[in-house]
Write a protein that holds these residues in place. Structure first.
Motif, PDB file in Angstrom:
ATOM      1  N   GLY A 127       0.922  -1.316   0.022  1.00 49.24           N
ATOM      2  CA  GLY A 127       0.038   0.036  -0.109  1.00 49.24           C
ATOM      3  C   GLY A 127       0.771   1.396   0.046  1.00 49.24           C
ATOM      4  O   GLY A 127       0.433   2.322   0.419  1.00 49.24           O
ATOM      5  N   TYR A 233      -4.762   1.133  -2.121  1.00 53.52           N
ATOM      6  CA  TYR A 233      -5.364  -0.201  -1.974  1.00 53.52           C
ATOM      7  C   TYR A 233      -5.038  -1.013  -3.172  1.00 53.52           C
ATOM      8  O   TYR A 233      -4.733  -2.192  -3.286  1.00 53.52           O
ATOM      9  CB  TYR A 233      -6.691  -0.051  -1.846  1.00 53.52           C
ATOM     10  CG  TYR A 233      -7.447  -1.499  -1.237  1.00 53.52           C
ATOM     11  CD1 TYR A 233      -6.823  -2.401  -0.491  1.00 53.52           C
ATOM     12  CD2 TYR A 233      -8.311  -1.844  -2.212  1.00 53.52           C
ATOM     13  CE1 TYR A 233      -7.481  -3.340   0.087  1.00 53.52           C
ATOM     14  CE2 TYR A 233      -8.784  -3.500  -1.870  1.00 53.52           C
ATOM     15  CZ  TYR A 233      -8.314  -4.028  -0.622  1.00 53.52           C
ATOM     16  OH  TYR A 233      -8.878  -5.455  -0.421  1.00 53.52           O
ATOM     17  N   GLN A 246      -7.241  -3.773   3.991  1.00 57.47           N
ATOM     18  CA  GLN A 246      -8.564  -2.943   3.429  1.00 57.47           C
ATOM     19  C   GLN A 246      -8.715  -2.047   4.326  1.00 57.47           C
ATOM     20  O   GLN A 246      -9.106  -0.870   4.063  1.00 57.47           O
ATOM     21  CB  GLN A 246      -9.414  -3.968   3.002  1.00 57.47           C
ATOM     22  CG  GLN A 246     -10.688  -3.396   2.406  1.00 57.47           C
ATOM     23  CD  GLN A 246     -11.777  -4.439   2.202  1.00 57.47           C
ATOM     24  OE1 GLN A 246     -11.718  -5.745   2.632  1.00 57.47           O
ATOM     25  NE2 GLN A 246     -12.691  -3.874   1.269  1.00 57.47           N
ATOM     26  N   ALA A 249      -6.154   1.138   4.633  1.00 56.60           N
ATOM     27  CA  ALA A 249      -6.541   1.870   3.434  1.00 56.60           C
ATOM     28  C   ALA A 249      -7.647   2.602   3.538  1.00 56.60           C
ATOM     29  O   ALA A 249      -7.804   3.873   3.229  1.00 56.60           O
ATOM     30  CB  ALA A 249      -6.164   1.135   2.338  1.00 56.60           C
TER      31      ALA A 249
END
Length: 281
Positions: A127, A233, A246, A249
């Protein structure tokens, strides 16, 4: 041991400060803690761990750090700026000692440390968040901190930098409630910085600040937080960190970054004034 003074700013860090101090003891000749009047056991724990402790009212990190450097009366060649939730590992501490000792009399004025972030018990390795690099060590008298409300950096007057190869740890996550409260606290300070820098030249600012002011904030509200999420992401492969990646982000984009934008919009539309947030509790 290196000819180094470590400076730590604290506020209610009783669960973190001892381990931080222990991680830098093998490297630092002197450890100075400047505390923002904690109402837990931070001060006593830091003192018991061998740190010199001072207390000072908090306005922002930059001003608090400038006070810390002044009160520390640094006599060493190097200064280490480290947070209570950051840790040197055995490997990174040994490397830092070596880099400091090798460069006492060279043109190297700063040392960039690299960290990985822990979130929901998992290191975030994708990321665009790894490695998280920060100029954390510099020669006394050569480095100054930017006087900003948020995202302040050490700026060197002269010399070059070297980068550590071993990772250190950043343990910023203390539960989702703390994390979201911290983002709310930071978002006010970043919105304040936006208005302070809006009409100021960014010629001497770091690349990240120039990018935010010249590109990011020129994009439409809402779109820029979506773009930030897509970048972190998808483009920078944050999904490879699983569900934790997830959530990490998403909250950074749609809670923190969008909240900054919303506070900017609120200020512009409603004329509401920003008030000093004090230290993070």
């Amino acid at each position: 041991m290196a000819d180094l003074t470590a400076i730590i700013l604290t506020r209610n860090e009783e669960d973190y400060i001892a381990e931080c101090i222990e991680s830098i003891k093998p490297v630092a000749k002197k450890i100075v803690v400047v505390d923002s009047f904690s109402d837990d056991k931070t001060v006593s724990i830091a003192q018991e761990a061998g740190a010199e402790v001072h207390q000072h009212e908090f306005y922002n990190y930059a001003k608090q750090y400038m006070y810390a450097v002044e009160i520390a009366d640094v006599k060493t060649t190097w200064i280490l700026r480290i947070d209570a939730d950051e840790r040197l590992t055995k490997e990174s501490a040994a490397e830092l000692e070596k880099l400091c000792n090798e460069n006492e009399n060279t043109d190297v004025s700063g040392i960039v440390l690299r960290f990985y972030n822990m979130f929901l018990g998992k290191p975030m390795m994708h990321g665009g968040m790894y490695p998280w690099k920060k100029l954390s060590v510099y020669k006394a008298g050569i480095g100054n901190i930017e006087d900003r409300n948020m995202d302040e950096h050490i700026i060197l007057k002269s010399g070059t930098t070297v980068e550590a190869k071993n990772d250190s740890k950043h343990l910023a996550f203390r539960g989702l409630t703390f994390f979201t409260n911290k983002c709310n606290w930071y978002s006010t300070r970043e919105a304040m910085d936006y208005f302070e820098q809006k009409n100021v030249s960014t010629e001497n600012a770091d690349f990240k600040t120039r990018l935010k002011m010249k590109v990011y904030y020129k994009l439409p509200l809402g779109f820029r937080s979506w773009l930030y999420y897509a970048y972190r992401y998808y483009i920078r492969l944050g999904f490879l960190d699983g569900k934790e990646g997830q959530i990490f982000a998403f909250l950074h984009a749609y809670w923190y970054r969008f909240l900054v934008d919303a506070k900017i919009y609120e200020h512009e539309k409603m004329g509401t004034e920003f008030k000093p947030t004090g230290a993070l509790k």
